[in-house]
Design an enzyme around this catalytic site. Sequence first.
Site, PDB file in Angstrom:
ATOM      1  CB  CYS A   2      -0.602  -0.482   1.618  1.00 40.26           C
ATOM      2  SG  CYS A   2      -1.591  -1.225   1.674  1.00 40.26           S
TER       3      CYS A   2
HETATM    4  N1  GLN Z   1      -1.096  -6.650   3.866  1.00 40.95           N
HETATM    5  C1  GLN Z   1      -1.603  -5.914   3.676  1.00 40.95           C
HETATM    6  C2  GLN Z   1      -2.665  -5.839   2.975  1.00 40.95           C
HETATM    7  O1  GLN Z   1      -2.924  -7.099   2.523  1.00 40.95           O
HETATM    8  C3  GLN Z   1      -1.362  -4.418   2.940  1.00 40.95           C
HETATM    9  C4  GLN Z   1      -0.825  -4.627   2.061  1.00 40.95           C
HETATM   10  C5  GLN Z   1       0.461  -3.481   1.578  1.00 40.95           C
HETATM   11  O2  GLN Z   1       0.669  -2.719   2.295  1.00 40.95           O
HETATM   12  N2  GLN Z   1       0.303  -3.590   0.430  1.00 40.95           N
HETATM   13  O3  GLN Z   1      -3.683  -4.835   2.866  1.00 40.95           O
END
Ligand code: GLN
Length: 261
Positions: A2
């Site tokens: 994210c």
């Molecule tokens: N693991 C978290 C999720 O699946 C954060 C994902 C991320 O940082 N892309 O939402």
Amino acid sequence: MCRFLAWTGQPRTLESLVLDPPFGLLRQSYAPRRQKYGTVNADGFGVGWYSPSRPEPARYRTSQPLWSDESFASIAGVIESGCVLAGVRSASVGMPVEVTATAPFTDGRWLFGHNGFVPDASVLRGLLPRGAVPESRVDSALLWAMVSAQLDAGRPAAAAVADIVTAVGEATPGRMNLFLTDGEQLVASAWGDTLWVRETTDGVLVASEPESENDADADADADNEADSTDWHELHDRTLLIVEQGRITTSALGGDPQEGAA
Ligand code: GLN
């Protein structure tokens, strides 16, 4: 992975923070520039913000992409806040795409976000406090359950984030760039992923990656060198605290590791 953005300072509109910057979260939702894991952030977005009318934040979140939400775009220009936490989501492999898996997570006056991935769910579940019921099985919700239990027990925000990141990090490989605020203090960890900070005349921006045109290209483009001083990238395994415009950093325990895949 994210991408997150946090603002603490003089009130700014959600539009000016999230939608307007040329390489801000809107652009990062489909074309991030510094993202090491994942390519787009289309699995939802969320924004949490504080208003003077109550201590608890307002939170808007959805499992739709930021670029497709005309209703958010319509209201974002008339909502102003002096403390905002926003994120666009790229669901990690095996994680559900649902609104309850979308940051920011909230409880009482707190807002929480997680950029990263802790692949071993069983280790995470084993570290959950007794009786905790995370709202989603996403790793971020489990981390939030751990951090919020510490907050409920009276642990200061910075200590809660540092404890959980290092405890989980000792138990299993993972990336844990956490963001936590109560509207007064902002705490963030760099643990396996990118984290940047920028001090302005009226506040402090903390972001997964710079949002302005020149800054993120600065190290590749000598003409932009002057702009590069605006944004500072934090070392891995750093804890960042912003309070009343003051920025402090400290090292988090352990040796830097390669991010988990
Ligand atoms: N693991 C978290 C999720 O699946 C954060 C994902 C991320 O940082 N892309 O939402």
